[in-house]
Design a protein around this motif. Structure first.
Motif, short mmCIF file in Angstrom:
data_model
loop_
_atom_site.label_atom_id
_atom_site.label_comp_id
_atom_site.label_asym_id
_atom_site.label_seq_id
_atom_site.Cartn_x
_atom_site.Cartn_y
_atom_site.Cartn_z
N UNK A 108 67.22 33.49 15.40
CA UNK A 108 65.77 33.67 15.31
C UNK A 108 65.34 35.12 15.45
N UNK A 109 65.78 35.88 16.49
CA UNK A 109 65.32 37.27 16.60
C UNK A 109 65.75 38.14 15.42
N UNK A 110 66.90 37.85 14.83
CA UNK A 110 67.34 38.61 13.67
C UNK A 110 66.38 38.40 12.50
N UNK A 111 65.93 37.16 12.32
CA UNK A 111 65.02 36.85 11.22
C UNK A 111 63.59 37.29 11.53
N UNK A 112 63.21 37.27 12.81
CA UNK A 112 61.89 37.77 13.17
C UNK A 112 61.77 39.25 12.84
N UNK A 113 62.81 40.02 13.09
CA UNK A 113 62.78 41.43 12.72
C UNK A 113 62.67 41.60 11.21
N UNK A 114 63.36 40.74 10.47
CA UNK A 114 63.26 40.78 9.01
C UNK A 114 61.85 40.41 8.56
N UNK A 115 61.24 39.44 9.23
CA UNK A 115 59.87 39.05 8.89
C UNK A 115 58.89 40.18 9.17
N UNK A 116 59.09 40.89 10.27
CA UNK A 116 58.21 42.02 10.57
C UNK A 116 58.25 43.05 9.46
N UNK A 117 59.42 43.29 8.88
CA UNK A 117 59.52 44.21 7.76
C UNK A 117 58.74 43.69 6.56
N UNK A 118 58.83 42.37 6.34
CA UNK A 118 58.09 41.76 5.24
C UNK A 118 56.60 41.94 5.42
N UNK A 119 56.11 41.74 6.64
CA UNK A 119 54.69 41.87 6.92
C UNK A 119 54.22 43.30 6.68
N UNK A 120 55.03 44.27 7.09
CA UNK A 120 54.67 45.67 6.86
C UNK A 120 54.57 45.96 5.38
N UNK A 121 55.43 45.33 4.58
CA UNK A 121 55.43 45.58 3.15
C UNK A 121 54.30 44.85 2.44
N UNK A 158 57.86 32.25 5.64
CA UNK A 158 57.25 33.54 5.32
C UNK A 158 58.24 34.62 4.97
N UNK A 159 59.53 34.32 5.01
CA UNK A 159 60.53 35.33 4.68
C UNK A 159 60.57 35.59 3.18
N UNK A 160 60.47 36.83 2.82
CA UNK A 160 60.71 37.24 1.44
C UNK A 160 62.20 37.07 1.15
N UNK A 161 62.54 36.82 -0.12
CA UNK A 161 63.95 36.63 -0.46
C UNK A 161 64.78 37.82 -0.02
N UNK A 162 64.23 39.03 -0.15
CA UNK A 162 64.98 40.22 0.23
C UNK A 162 65.24 40.28 1.74
N UNK A 163 64.50 39.51 2.50
CA UNK A 163 64.68 39.49 3.96
C UNK A 163 65.59 38.34 4.42
N UNK A 190 83.58 41.11 2.40
CA UNK A 190 82.35 41.33 1.65
C UNK A 190 82.20 40.26 0.58
N UNK A 191 81.00 40.17 0.03
CA UNK A 191 80.73 39.21 -1.04
C UNK A 191 79.47 39.64 -1.77
N UNK A 192 79.36 39.24 -3.01
CA UNK A 192 78.13 39.44 -3.78
C UNK A 192 77.47 38.07 -3.91
N UNK A 193 76.28 37.97 -3.39
CA UNK A 193 75.54 36.71 -3.35
C UNK A 193 74.24 36.86 -4.10
N UNK A 194 73.93 35.90 -4.96
CA UNK A 194 72.67 35.92 -5.69
C UNK A 194 71.81 34.74 -5.24
N UNK A 195 70.55 35.04 -4.87
CA UNK A 195 69.57 34.03 -4.48
C UNK A 195 68.33 34.23 -5.33
N UNK A 196 67.99 33.24 -6.15
CA UNK A 196 66.79 33.31 -6.99
C UNK A 196 66.71 34.66 -7.73
N UNK A 197 67.80 35.04 -8.39
CA UNK A 197 67.89 36.23 -9.23
C UNK A 197 67.90 37.55 -8.46
N UNK A 198 67.90 37.47 -7.12
CA UNK A 198 68.05 38.67 -6.30
C UNK A 198 69.52 38.79 -5.89
N UNK A 199 70.10 39.97 -6.07
CA UNK A 199 71.51 40.18 -5.79
C UNK A 199 71.69 40.91 -4.47
#
Length: 282
Positions: free
Chosen positions: A160-173, A107-112, A51-60
């Motif tokens: 790619x398919x892993x990130x496409x699923x993440x993008x679909x969540x972003x679009x729904x949000x 188009x990926x949100x940082x959380x995705x 495991x690891x704790x990673x911060x990207x642009x203030x998102x943990x």
């Protein structure tokens, strides 16, 4: 990695990264230690254990294996803690990203950008083969970049398919702005040069102002930025993969004045087209 002058530590891939790509096996200082820093390239992390704790642009992100994390160029990031991490860290120049993946990443949100994985053994196998090929010294220098490019293409298309699923969540949000941004990015990959913002807006049956507002809201950058980014993406690929003269590449990209293309390339990248080409073909 080479450290350059910047308010926040800033890292570039050295030419020894073999054609713009570098892969290393964890455990490493996950990644680059606890000091916030930026890269001018993509960093893709595959966590297979620990495991690891990673911060990207203030998102943990509390990363638990198995997981995938993508860090985009210029995003400030660092790791604060890690526990027995294992996996791989893949660094690559943006122009090596395949078009299909390049249409998703902006188009990926940082959380995705952090994705828990399931049934990813084939992805881990591809990463292991890529890393083995990177370390293998018996492959001649003449063929090694091509082998790494081929394995890299397989790796990128597998995430790619892993990130496409993440993008679909972003679009729904995020709703319509994210939908419009994805459509724009797909059109931009099909027509990366020579088209105006008004052209893309007409294709999508919306106004240019609405297109720009949606793209800026979703990505943080306007349409003009992504048009220049796409042009540079194609230019770098042509400089890297072909021996075409810079003048010919400029014409293919729609520039009537090749000297203007060279000046613009240098303004946007900090180096001339010739210097960029030589960096990867020395």
């Amino acid at each position: 990695m080479k450290k350059t002058s910047h308010p926040i530590p800033f890292y570039s891939l050295e030419p020894y990264a073999i054609g713009g790509m570098f892969i290393e096996e964890m455990p490493i200082d996950f990644p680059e230690g606890a000091q916030p820093h930026q890269d001018d390239h993509y960093l893709i992390l595959l966590l297979t254990h620990g495991s690891a704790i990673l911060e990207i642009e203030k998102e943990t992100f509390h990363c638990e294996a198995p997981a995938l994390a993508v860090i985009k160029p210029l995003q400030v990031h660092f790791s604060t803690q890690s526990k027995d991490p294992a996996g791989w860290a893949v660094s690559c120049e943006p122009f090596l990203i395949p078009n299909a993946l390049a249409a998703v990443l902006p188009g990926l949100d940082i959380r995705q950008q952090y994705v828990p994985l399931t049934n990813a053994e084939d992805l881990f196998q591809i990463a292991a083969v890529l890393q083995t090929a990177f370390k293998t010294s018996c492959i001649t220098n003449r063929h090694k970049p091509a082998i790494l490019r081929g394995l890299g293409e397989a790796f990128f298309h597998r995430i790619l398919p892993e990130l496409e699923m993440a993008q679909d969540k972003t679009i729904q949000q995020k709703g319509q702005p994210a939908v419009i941004t994805r459509q724009f990015m797909q059109l931009l990959q099909q027509q990366p040069t020579g088209q105006t913002p008004a052209y893309f807006a007409r294709q999508m049956h919306i106004t240019t102002a609405h297109l720009n507002d949606c793209v800026r809201e979703t990505t943080g950058y306007p349409v003009t930025y992504w048009r220049q980014y796409a042009m540079l993406h194609v230019a770098k690929r042509l400089l890297y993969y072909t021996d075409k003269p810079v003048k010919t590449i400029a014409w293919e990209l729609g520039f009537e004045d090749h000297t203007y293309f060279s000046r613009l390339f240098r303004k946007l990248t900090g180096e001339t087209p010739g210097a960029f080409r030589n960096k990867f073909h020395e």
